[in-house]
Design an enzyme around this catalytic site. Structure first.
Site, PDB file in Angstrom:
ATOM      1  N   MET A  58       2.725  -2.975   6.053  1.00  0.00           N
ATOM      2  CA  MET A  58       4.140  -2.674   5.938  1.00  0.00           C
ATOM      3  C   MET A  58       4.605  -1.761   7.054  1.00  0.00           C
ATOM      4  O   MET A  58       5.728  -1.854   7.527  1.00  0.00           O
ATOM      5  CB  MET A  58       4.416  -2.029   4.586  1.00  0.00           C
ATOM      6  CG  MET A  58       5.884  -1.830   4.295  1.00  0.00           C
ATOM      7  SD  MET A  58       6.181  -1.310   2.592  1.00  0.00           S
ATOM      8  CE  MET A  58       5.803  -2.812   1.709  1.00  0.00           C
ATOM      9  N   LEU A  74      13.592  -2.471   5.621  1.00  0.00           N
ATOM     10  CA  LEU A  74      12.959  -2.460   4.307  1.00  0.00           C
ATOM     11  C   LEU A  74      13.924  -2.941   3.230  1.00  0.00           C
ATOM     12  O   LEU A  74      13.590  -3.789   2.390  1.00  0.00           O
ATOM     13  CB  LEU A  74      12.465  -1.044   4.026  1.00  0.00           C
ATOM     14  CG  LEU A  74      11.597  -0.810   2.803  1.00  0.00           C
ATOM     15  CD1 LEU A  74      10.601   0.324   3.096  1.00  0.00           C
ATOM     16  CD2 LEU A  74      12.449  -0.420   1.615  1.00  0.00           C
ATOM     17  N   LEU A  80      10.737  -7.689  -1.166  1.00  0.00           N
ATOM     18  CA  LEU A  80      10.389  -6.347  -1.620  1.00  0.00           C
ATOM     19  C   LEU A  80      11.453  -5.763  -2.533  1.00  0.00           C
ATOM     20  O   LEU A  80      11.159  -5.203  -3.589  1.00  0.00           O
ATOM     21  CB  LEU A  80      10.200  -5.428  -0.406  1.00  0.00           C
ATOM     22  CG  LEU A  80       9.793  -3.988  -0.709  1.00  0.00           C
ATOM     23  CD1 LEU A  80       8.398  -3.963  -1.310  1.00  0.00           C
ATOM     24  CD2 LEU A  80       9.843  -3.149   0.553  1.00  0.00           C
ATOM     25  N   ARG A  98      19.958   7.102   2.418  1.00  0.00           N
ATOM     26  CA  ARG A  98      18.628   7.656   2.203  1.00  0.00           C
ATOM     27  C   ARG A  98      18.008   8.265   3.454  1.00  0.00           C
ATOM     28  O   ARG A  98      17.083   9.064   3.355  1.00  0.00           O
ATOM     29  CB  ARG A  98      17.700   6.544   1.683  1.00  0.00           C
ATOM     30  CG  ARG A  98      18.103   5.965   0.365  1.00  0.00           C
ATOM     31  CD  ARG A  98      18.028   6.987  -0.748  1.00  0.00           C
ATOM     32  NE  ARG A  98      16.681   7.440  -1.006  1.00  0.00           N
ATOM     33  CZ  ARG A  98      16.369   8.454  -1.816  1.00  0.00           C
ATOM     34  NH1 ARG A  98      17.322   9.130  -2.414  1.00  0.00           N
ATOM     35  NH2 ARG A  98      15.117   8.805  -2.003  1.00  0.00           N
ATOM     36  N   TYR A 106       9.307  12.792   6.043  1.00  0.00           N
ATOM     37  CA  TYR A 106       8.409  12.508   7.161  1.00  0.00           C
ATOM     38  C   TYR A 106       8.208  13.750   8.026  1.00  0.00           C
ATOM     39  O   TYR A 106       7.123  13.965   8.593  1.00  0.00           O
ATOM     40  CB  TYR A 106       8.939  11.341   7.988  1.00  0.00           C
ATOM     41  CG  TYR A 106       8.563   9.995   7.432  1.00  0.00           C
ATOM     42  CD1 TYR A 106       7.252   9.522   7.528  1.00  0.00           C
ATOM     43  CD2 TYR A 106       9.500   9.195   6.778  1.00  0.00           C
ATOM     44  CE1 TYR A 106       6.894   8.292   7.000  1.00  0.00           C
ATOM     45  CE2 TYR A 106       9.156   7.961   6.250  1.00  0.00           C
ATOM     46  CZ  TYR A 106       7.849   7.512   6.363  1.00  0.00           C
ATOM     47  OH  TYR A 106       7.489   6.296   5.838  1.00  0.00           O
ATOM     48  N   SER A 113       4.949   8.739  10.373  1.00  0.00           N
ATOM     49  CA  SER A 113       3.800   8.150   9.691  1.00  0.00           C
ATOM     50  C   SER A 113       2.640   7.950  10.658  1.00  0.00           C
ATOM     51  O   SER A 113       2.840   7.491  11.788  1.00  0.00           O
ATOM     52  CB  SER A 113       4.192   6.798   9.083  1.00  0.00           C
ATOM     53  OG  SER A 113       3.057   6.147   8.564  1.00  0.00           O
ATOM     54  N   ARG A 147       5.655  -4.958   9.003  1.00  0.00           N
ATOM     55  CA  ARG A 147       6.776  -5.657   8.382  1.00  0.00           C
ATOM     56  C   ARG A 147       8.105  -4.958   8.646  1.00  0.00           C
ATOM     57  O   ARG A 147       9.128  -5.618   8.801  1.00  0.00           O
ATOM     58  CB  ARG A 147       6.502  -5.753   6.867  1.00  0.00           C
ATOM     59  CG  ARG A 147       7.516  -6.572   6.089  1.00  0.00           C
ATOM     60  CD  ARG A 147       7.455  -8.035   6.460  1.00  0.00           C
ATOM     61  NE  ARG A 147       8.443  -8.801   5.694  1.00  0.00           N
ATOM     62  CZ  ARG A 147       9.712  -8.945   6.058  1.00  0.00           C
ATOM     63  NH1 ARG A 147      10.143  -8.381   7.175  1.00  0.00           N
ATOM     64  NH2 ARG A 147      10.538  -9.652   5.318  1.00  0.00           N
ATOM     65  N   TYR A 148       8.092  -3.616   8.675  1.00  0.00           N
ATOM     66  CA  TYR A 148       9.362  -2.890   8.771  1.00  0.00           C
ATOM     67  C   TYR A 148       9.420  -1.873   9.905  1.00  0.00           C
ATOM     68  O   TYR A 148      10.452  -1.232  10.095  1.00  0.00           O
ATOM     69  CB  TYR A 148       9.659  -2.157   7.451  1.00  0.00           C
ATOM     70  CG  TYR A 148       9.518  -3.039   6.249  1.00  0.00           C
ATOM     71  CD1 TYR A 148      10.370  -4.128   6.060  1.00  0.00           C
ATOM     72  CD2 TYR A 148       8.521  -2.823   5.310  1.00  0.00           C
ATOM     73  CE1 TYR A 148      10.232  -4.966   4.978  1.00  0.00           C
ATOM     74  CE2 TYR A 148       8.380  -3.650   4.211  1.00  0.00           C
ATOM     75  CZ  TYR A 148       9.235  -4.720   4.049  1.00  0.00           C
ATOM     76  OH  TYR A 148       9.089  -5.552   2.972  1.00  0.00           O
ATOM     77  N   HIS A 260      -0.272   1.769  -5.914  1.00  0.00           N
ATOM     78  CA  HIS A 260       1.180   1.637  -5.919  1.00  0.00           C
ATOM     79  C   HIS A 260       1.604   0.759  -7.093  1.00  0.00           C
ATOM     80  O   HIS A 260       0.994  -0.261  -7.365  1.00  0.00           O
ATOM     81  CB  HIS A 260       1.653   1.016  -4.607  1.00  0.00           C
ATOM     82  CG  HIS A 260       3.067   1.353  -4.287  1.00  0.00           C
ATOM     83  ND1 HIS A 260       4.126   0.817  -4.975  1.00  0.00           N
ATOM     84  CD2 HIS A 260       3.595   2.197  -3.369  1.00  0.00           C
ATOM     85  CE1 HIS A 260       5.246   1.307  -4.492  1.00  0.00           C
ATOM     86  NE2 HIS A 260       4.961   2.154  -3.519  1.00  0.00           N
ATOM     87  N   ASP A 337      -4.003   6.962   5.745  1.00  0.00           N
ATOM     88  CA  ASP A 337      -2.984   7.910   5.315  1.00  0.00           C
ATOM     89  C   ASP A 337      -1.594   7.440   5.708  1.00  0.00           C
ATOM     90  O   ASP A 337      -1.403   6.808   6.745  1.00  0.00           O
ATOM     91  CB  ASP A 337      -3.246   9.277   5.965  1.00  0.00           C
ATOM     92  CG  ASP A 337      -4.210  10.124   5.164  1.00  0.00           C
ATOM     93  OD1 ASP A 337      -4.163  10.062   3.916  1.00  0.00           O
ATOM     94  OD2 ASP A 337      -5.008  10.852   5.778  1.00  0.00           O
ATOM     95  N   GLU A 340       2.703   7.969   1.241  1.00  0.00           N
ATOM     96  CA  GLU A 340       2.269   7.979  -0.166  1.00  0.00           C
ATOM     97  C   GLU A 340       1.114   8.943  -0.417  1.00  0.00           C
ATOM     98  O   GLU A 340       1.013   9.505  -1.505  1.00  0.00           O
ATOM     99  CB  GLU A 340       1.856   6.573  -0.613  1.00  0.00           C
ATOM    100  CG  GLU A 340       2.988   5.706  -1.083  1.00  0.00           C
ATOM    101  CD  GLU A 340       3.774   5.122   0.072  1.00  0.00           C
ATOM    102  OE1 GLU A 340       4.806   4.476  -0.169  1.00  0.00           O
ATOM    103  OE2 GLU A 340       3.367   5.323   1.235  1.00  0.00           O
ATOM    104  N   GLU A 344       3.498  12.202  -1.123  1.00  0.00           N
ATOM    105  CA  GLU A 344       3.621  11.982  -2.563  1.00  0.00           C
ATOM    106  C   GLU A 344       2.443  12.551  -3.345  1.00  0.00           C
ATOM    107  O   GLU A 344       2.635  13.261  -4.341  1.00  0.00           O
ATOM    108  CB  GLU A 344       3.777  10.489  -2.848  1.00  0.00           C
ATOM    109  CG  GLU A 344       4.113  10.191  -4.293  1.00  0.00           C
ATOM    110  CD  GLU A 344       4.443   8.729  -4.507  1.00  0.00           C
ATOM    111  OE1 GLU A 344       4.418   8.296  -5.668  1.00  0.00           O
ATOM    112  OE2 GLU A 344       4.721   8.023  -3.522  1.00  0.00           O
ATOM    113  N   CYS A 397       2.632 -17.952  -7.902  1.00  0.00           N
ATOM    114  CA  CYS A 397       2.765 -17.338  -9.225  1.00  0.00           C
ATOM    115  C   CYS A 397       3.438 -18.331 -10.171  1.00  0.00           C
ATOM    116  O   CYS A 397       4.287 -19.122  -9.740  1.00  0.00           O
ATOM    117  CB  CYS A 397       3.599 -16.065  -9.141  1.00  0.00           C
ATOM    118  SG  CYS A 397       2.840 -14.750  -8.169  1.00  0.00           S
ATOM    119  N   CYS A 400       7.154 -18.162  -9.831  1.00  0.00           N
ATOM    120  CA  CYS A 400       7.703 -18.077  -8.478  1.00  0.00           C
ATOM    121  C   CYS A 400       8.825 -19.097  -8.274  1.00  0.00           C
ATOM    122  O   CYS A 400       8.668 -20.271  -8.589  1.00  0.00           O
ATOM    123  CB  CYS A 400       6.602 -18.309  -7.451  1.00  0.00           C
ATOM    124  SG  CYS A 400       7.177 -18.293  -5.731  1.00  0.00           S
ATOM    125  N   CYS A 405       8.234 -18.899   0.102  1.00  0.00           N
ATOM    126  CA  CYS A 405       6.847 -18.630  -0.274  1.00  0.00           C
ATOM    127  C   CYS A 405       6.057 -19.935  -0.353  1.00  0.00           C
ATOM    128  O   CYS A 405       4.931 -20.024   0.129  1.00  0.00           O
ATOM    129  CB  CYS A 405       6.794 -17.901  -1.607  1.00  0.00           C
ATOM    130  SG  CYS A 405       5.128 -17.524  -2.179  1.00  0.00           S
TER     131      CYS A 405
END
Length: 421
Positions: A58, A74, A80, A98, A106, A113, A147-148, A260, A337, A340, A344, A397, A400, A405
């Site tokens: 991610m 994101l 997501l 946000r 951060y 990160s 991904r982001y 998670h 690391d 999270e 967190e 799934c 789904c 997908c």
């Protein structure tokens, strides 16, 4: 993952789906040690452009200036954060609101990160080992696709093409998820994004001079929750942390595996993540000979809707209230690391527990040589198998409804891969 970015006071996020991702298979102790053996050195031979090893994750903003763009991407991902028809409106609005708060978080862990640093290091070190143990597929070239955050999947794919893969020349690439336990919201979303850019950048490519398809041949390592090397790396880190407690208390320390969480709507749709997380925990405890009492809990719940529980912070508070103050937190779904673990778990869960001397966290895998060797052995096994992906990956799934997908899974399962090529 970006849980802190998602802690929103809004009901629209009740279906946020996240987590981390594989082939549940227990192996005996003798086989576990095989994964830790020193590889035999072979000369590296270059038959062609080599093999691209692409780590999927991610990602996270490396600097505070990147936080805004990170959040925008994101919240734009319906895999997501499904916001329905309001996705294009609510996503940018929420991310903008946000950004200041997430920048502070951060800032509290060093200004960004560390996930890019660790992902690039892990992939590079893995490729060095692969050049030795799999000379027939060498040279192995490291790539990271987030991904982001940078480097994005699009950026990675264009770099592959610039480096001599595809464009009529073919070449082999392995998409290696860095979520050991599969979830549609993490590995699934990353593979959907990879498929999207493959179609955009190579979907209309014609045959090469020899008449064969000259596009990149993809295969996928889509899950690996009980790989012996992963289990060994976790177990050793737990043993090292337990050694910090007085011997007379050590066997009674409670091990709290923290993964998670996922919305129950995603779980009830059939996402395989909960059972794969459970498989990892069981394998680690089996390796530890069930030396301590343990529980599996989940962190990063978002919004008012029901989520997979119990929550990690609540579990710590309840155990302390019951008089159990010796607790070890194990981030079982993360391979390095990031916010999270560093914010967190360390600053919120442990920092607010009132007992930072007895509530502790095991080290993340990061540059752990046992873990990196496990990555190389897993990749070697995959390269030798001739499989395009696991059998499990081709199964959607039960609930789904995503056509993207379905198309993505069909594409990756349909790739023709020869063993050792």
């Amino acid at each position: 993952m970006a849980s802190m970015a998602l802690r929103l006071p809004t009901a629209q996020l009740g279906k946020v789906a996240r987590s981390s991702s594989f082939r549940p298979s227990f192996r005996c102790a003798q086989q576990q040690m095989r994964w830790l053996a020193t590889p035999t050195t072979h000369p590296v031979t270059q038959k062609n452009v080599g093999t691209a090893m692409v780590f999927l994750n991610m990602g996270g903003p490396s600097t505070l200036d990147e936080v805004g763009d990170f959040l925008s991407r994101l919240f734009a991902d319906a895999d997501l954060i499904p916001l329905g028809r309001l996705q294009n409106y609510l996503g940018p609005l929420i991310s903008k609101r946000r950004t200041p708060k997430i920048q502070k978080q951060y800032g509290a862990i060093g200004g960004g990160s560390p996930i890019r640093k660790w992902s690039e290091y892990q992939c590079e070190e893995m490729c060095k080992i692969l050049d030795q143990i799999s000379p027939e597929t060498a040279p192995h070239k490291p790539y990271v696709a987030f991904r982001y955050a940078n480097p994005l999947t699009e950026e990675m794919y264009k770099k592959l093409l610039a480096d001599g893969f595809g464009n009529g020349r073919g070449g082999r690439a392995v998409a290696f998820t860095q979520y050991p336990q599969y979830s549609c919201s993490t590995t699934g979303s990353s593979l959907n994004e990879l498929w999207k850019w493959r179609q955009r950048l190579e979907g209309k490519a014609g045959p090469s001079e020899d008449g064969k398809d000259g596009t990149i041949r993809w295969s996928v390592i889509d899950r690996w929750p009980t790989h012996p090397g992963l289990v060994e790396a976790f177990a050793r880190n737990i043993e090292e942390k337990l050694a910090e407690y007085p011997e007379e208390r050590r066997k009674d320390v409670v091990l709290l595996f923290s993964a998670h969480s996922l919305p129950m709507s995603v779980v009830n749709r059939g996402d395989p993540y909960p059972q794969e997380i459970g498989a990892t925990v069981q394998a680690v405890m089996q390796r530890l000979n069930f030396s301590n009492p343990y529980r599996l809990c989940y962190q990063s719940q978002v919004g008012p809707q029901p989520w997979l529980g119990p929550q990690t912070q609540t579990s710590v508070e309840e155990y302390i209230h019951k008089g159990q103050k010796d607790l070890v937190l194990i981030p079982i779904a993360f391979t390095s690391d990031h916010i999270e673990t560093l914010y967190e778990l360390d600053q919120e869960v442990i920092g607010e527990s009132g007992h930072p001397d007895t509530v502790k966290r095991v080290e993340s895998l990061n540059g752990n040589p046992v873990f990196i060797k496990a990555l190389a052995d897993l990749a070697k096994e995959h390269l030798d198998s001739g499989l395009a992906c696991s059998h499990q990956n081709s199964l959607r799934c039960p609930g789904c409804k995503s056509e993207r997908c379905a198309a993505s899974k069909k594409f990756f399962a349909g790739q023709e891969i020869l063993p050792g090529h």
